[in-house]
Design an enzyme around this catalytic site. Structure first.
Site, PDB file in Angstrom:
ATOM      1  N   SER A   1       0.837  -1.194   0.000  1.00  7.06           N
ATOM      2  CA  SER A   1       0.000   0.000   0.000  1.00  7.06           C
ATOM      3  C   SER A   1       0.885   1.262   0.000  1.00  7.06           C
ATOM      4  O   SER A   1       1.659   1.464  -0.923  1.00  7.06           O
ATOM      5  CB  SER A   1      -0.957  -0.028   1.192  1.00  7.06           C
TER       6      SER A   1
ATOM      7  N   ASP B   1     -10.129  -4.685  -4.354  1.00  5.20           N
ATOM      8  CA  ASP B   1      -9.517  -3.768  -3.387  1.00  5.20           C
ATOM      9  C   ASP B   1     -10.337  -2.482  -3.314  1.00  5.20           C
ATOM     10  O   ASP B   1     -10.429  -1.754  -4.300  1.00  5.20           O
ATOM     11  CB  ASP B   1      -8.087  -3.459  -3.838  1.00  5.20           C
TER      12      ASP B   1
ATOM     13  N   HIS C   1      -7.727  -5.591  -0.280  1.00  2.95           N
ATOM     14  CA  HIS C   1      -6.576  -4.696  -0.170  1.00  2.95           C
ATOM     15  C   HIS C   1      -5.404  -5.353   0.539  1.00  2.95           C
ATOM     16  O   HIS C   1      -4.250  -5.176   0.148  1.00  2.95           O
ATOM     17  CB  HIS C   1      -6.984  -3.417   0.567  1.00  2.95           C
TER      18      HIS C   1
END
Length: 249
Positions: free
Chosen positions: A102, A199, A229
């Site tokens: 991320s 996601d 995610h």
């Protein structure tokens, strides 16, 4: 073989918590996500992998995250980028394989751009480059904009726990580190990207934009169609470890 831990002293009295497995290089370096820490499922899976394979591995918490010192509200992309580069300088001998999740995918890119000779390859999970400007800022509701204007901070609701404090300083600083505005992201190292098709935080098209912008020819984008995610299911962890195995070879 075991994992040892310690603190890296930073300017202003800040201390970055780290854990390290000594082993064969290149050193795998874990770069976590926004408001995440080095005790998460993927970071621990990599530690177990390193211990089993005799591989060098470093994980750490950014300023204001996990076991490190500092107030999360005082964190910025600039500061977290500097944390990553300090870890590379102090705890990594030779080349590194950066594994970023991320926000950590953005930090990994920034670190690779700053120290290209130190980075052998990258493995990115749901990478979120420019997320402050492209993903977060457009979704701030009117009341959030009012909070930012009045107080300099907005408490953003989160599916993963307590609301996240989003500061005006974070948004303004993040805009200065945008990498997707340029036609090319100047990273030549091999890159493997794992992205969930379901996601809700980082759309797969956003991660694909990064893949298409990377300068190097050795880029593989894997879409896990039913993935979320975090990509922390057993089958997702297996994909991550396979990608890291390939990157260190």
């Amino acid at each position: 073989m075991s994992e040892r831990s310690g603190f890296l002293e930073r300017p202003g009295g800040a201390r970055l918590a780290w854990r390290k497995v000594d082993g064969r290089g290149p050193t795998v370096v874990w770069l976590g996500g926004f408001k995440s820490d080095m005790a998460g499922t993927k970071a621990q899976a990599l530690a177990d992998w390193a211990l089993a394979r005799g591989r060098a591995y470093v994980r750490f918490d950014y300023f204001g995250h996990g076991e490190s010192s500092g107030d999360f509200r005082d964190g910025t992309i600039t500061r977290w980028r500097e944390d990553a580069l300090a870890v590379l300088d102090a705890l990594v001998d030779g080349e590194a394989v950066l594994v970023g999740s991320s926000m950590g995918g953005w930090i990994a890119c920034l670190a690779a751009m700053a120290a290209p000779a130190r980075v052998k390859a990258m493995v990115l999970v749901a990478p979120a480059p420019d997320f402050t400007e492209k993903l977060m800022k457009p979704e701030i509701p009117p009341e959030g904009l009012a909070d930012l204007a009045r107080d300099g901070v907005w408490l953003r609701p989160s599916e993963y726990g307590e609301p996240y404090p989003i500061t005006r300083a974070l948004l303004e600083d993040g805009a200065r580190w945008s990498i997707l505005e340029a036609q090319e992201v100047p990273i030549a190292a091999p890159v493997r990207i794992l992205q969930g098709g379901e996601d809700p935080d980082v759309p797969w098209a956003h991660a694909l934009q990064l893949a298409q912008a990377l300068k190097g020819p050795d880029v593989v984008f894997t879409l896990v169609r039913d993935g979320d995610h975090r990509l922390s299911r057993p089958q997702d962890i297996a994909r991550l470890l396979a990608a890291v195995d390939e990157a260190v070879s």
